[in-house]
Write an enzyme that holds these catalytic residues in place. Structure first.
Site, mmCIF file in Angstrom:
data_model
loop_
_atom_site.group_PDB
_atom_site.id
_atom_site.type_symbol
_atom_site.label_atom_id
_atom_site.label_comp_id
_atom_site.label_asym_id
_atom_site.label_seq_id
_atom_site.Cartn_x
_atom_site.Cartn_y
_atom_site.Cartn_z
ATOM 1 N N GLN A 190 -10.041 -3.845 -3.944
ATOM 2 C CA GLN A 190 -11.354 -3.381 -3.492
ATOM 3 C C GLN A 190 -12.409 -3.629 -4.573
ATOM 4 O OE1 GLN A 190 -12.056 -1.895 -0.348
ATOM 5 N NE2 GLN A 190 -14.077 -2.456 -1.083
ATOM 6 N N ARG A 215 0.884 -1.179 0.000
ATOM 7 C CA ARG A 215 0.000 0.000 0.000
ATOM 8 C C ARG A 215 0.907 1.209 0.000
ATOM 9 N NH1 ARG A 215 -5.355 1.169 3.517
ATOM 10 N NH2 ARG A 215 -6.090 -0.166 1.828
HETATM 11 N N1 CP Z 1 -11.251 -0.545 2.111
HETATM 12 C C1 CP Z 1 -9.974 -0.611 2.546
HETATM 13 O O1 CP Z 1 -9.021 -0.803 1.794
HETATM 14 O O2 CP Z 1 -9.867 -0.483 3.900
HETATM 15 P P1 CP Z 1 -8.515 -0.301 4.735
HETATM 16 O O3 CP Z 1 -7.981 1.074 4.431
HETATM 17 O O4 CP Z 1 -8.955 -0.435 6.175
HETATM 18 O O5 CP Z 1 -7.546 -1.371 4.338
HETATM 19 N N1 NVA Z 2 -10.006 6.575 -1.162
HETATM 20 C C1 NVA Z 2 -9.634 6.078 0.134
HETATM 21 C C2 NVA Z 2 -9.837 4.607 0.207
HETATM 22 C C3 NVA Z 2 -9.518 3.976 1.531
HETATM 23 C C4 NVA Z 2 -9.694 2.490 1.528
HETATM 24 C C5 NVA Z 2 -8.194 6.463 0.433
HETATM 25 O O1 NVA Z 2 -7.362 6.366 -0.469
HETATM 26 O O2 NVA Z 2 -7.902 6.864 1.570
#
Ligand code: CP
Ligand code: NVA
Length: 309
Positions: free
Chosen positions: A132, A102
């Site tokens: 997602q 991430r």
């Molecule tokens: N929806 C999602 O990716 O959630 P997190 O940020 O908690 O991983």
């Molecule tokens: N758009 C949001 C999604 C979180 C899962 C972000 O990037 O913070």
């Protein structure tokens, strides 16, 4: 066999995405069949940003498949002290069978994938959030029994989640309408790419600035936070700019009378969605969150079972 990454949905063929959805149905229905499938496999989970669902679903998913996951906050790696992404990718590839990351900048993920010799999975970048969207389309199919022609309205920010939903819609024949405030539309190249693929699959991807028009006739109303991770300094401006795009009971009622509400979560209740809608009997946000586990198990089976073949 060629090593496969999952950096975005665009690079999957419609058939590959279909296979992932089909495998997710099987994995969810018969989890015991896969208890030993990834025995001896290790997955590194690198996080430059916070996470609840992605972290826990990948970690639990690996354990349920007989493997192991290592959670590696980027700040606790030498990466946080200046070791290069290239070297980190090369080194981790000597220890683990796959890397989920991430990241803030999508280009860092591309660099990571280019220098890793094991599959790299995008666990969210500034550009897109493919895990997602795979989960989301599985969740819709689980509820409605099909995806082709399903009308989905995404209301809010034209962000990473919107880009992933557009790419998935194009492959699955979904009719997706994205409504954002002016100035917050999704990346034009992501939409153009999705629209050109849509022409071959019967999908329809449209972008507008009218939330009521977008939800009219929708079978699914979807939203995400107005301020994504990394944009915190824009929050006050965004609260003002997005005020007309809150999914409240009135906007939700403008969709089909049996419409479902979805949100990738975390939700900022009172901002992009009211609690009345998030907790509505037709809100499926927690089923959706659960399905991250099943769909990612399908993804891990697909990428890691064959990675060393
Ligand atoms: N929806 C999602 O990716 O959630 P997190 O940020 O908690 O991983
Ligand atoms: N758009 C949001 C999604 C979180 C899962 C972000 O990037 O913070």
């Amino acid at each position: 066999m060629k090593r496969k990454d999952l950096l975005d949905l665009q690079s999957l063929t419609p058939a590959e995405l279909r296979q992932l959805l089909d495998l997710t149905h099987t994995v969810k229905r018969e989890p015991e069949r896969y208890r030993q499938a990834l025995t001896g496999k290790n997955l590194a989970l690198i996080f430059q940003k916070a996470s609840t669902r992605t972290r826990v679903s990948f970690e639990v998913g690996m354990v349920q498949l007989g493997g192991h996951a290592l959670v590696l906050p980027a700040q606790e790696l030498q990466l946080g002290r200046g070791e290069s992404i290239e070297d980190t990718a090369a080194v981790l590839s000597r220890y683990v069978d796959g890397i989920m990351a991430r990241v803030h900048a999508h280009r860092d993920l591309i660099t990571l994938a280019r220098h890793a010799t094991v599959p790299v999975i995008n666990g969210l970048s500034d550009l897109t959030h493919p895990c997602q969207a795979i989960c989301d389309y599985f969740t819709i199919e689980e509820r409605l029994g099909h995806l082709a022609g399903v009308r989905v309205a995404y209301v809010g920010d034209g962000n990473n989640v919107a880009h992933a939903l557009a790419a998935g819609a194009a492959k699955l024949g979904v009719e997706l309408t994205i409504a954002t405030p002016p100035g917050y539309a999704p990346n034009p190249s992501s939409i153009a790419q999705a629209q050109s693929e849509a022409a071959t699959t019967g999908a329809r991807i449209t972008v507008s600035h009218d939330p009521y028009q977008a939800v009219r006739g929708a079978q699914v109303v979807y939203t995400d936070v107005w301020t994504s991770m990394g944009q915190e300094q824009e929050r006050e401006q965004r609260l003002r700019d997005f005020a007309a795009f809150r999914v409240d009971a009135i906007l939700f009622a403008a969709a089909q009378s049996d419409a479902l509400f979805m949100h990738c979560l975390p939700a900022h209740r009172g901002e992009e969605v009211t609690s009345e809608v998030a907790d509505h009997p037709r809100s499926i946000i927690f089923d959706q969150a659960e399905n991250r586990l099943h769909s990612q198990k399908a993804l891990l089976l697909t990428l890691l079972q064959t990675s060393r073949a």
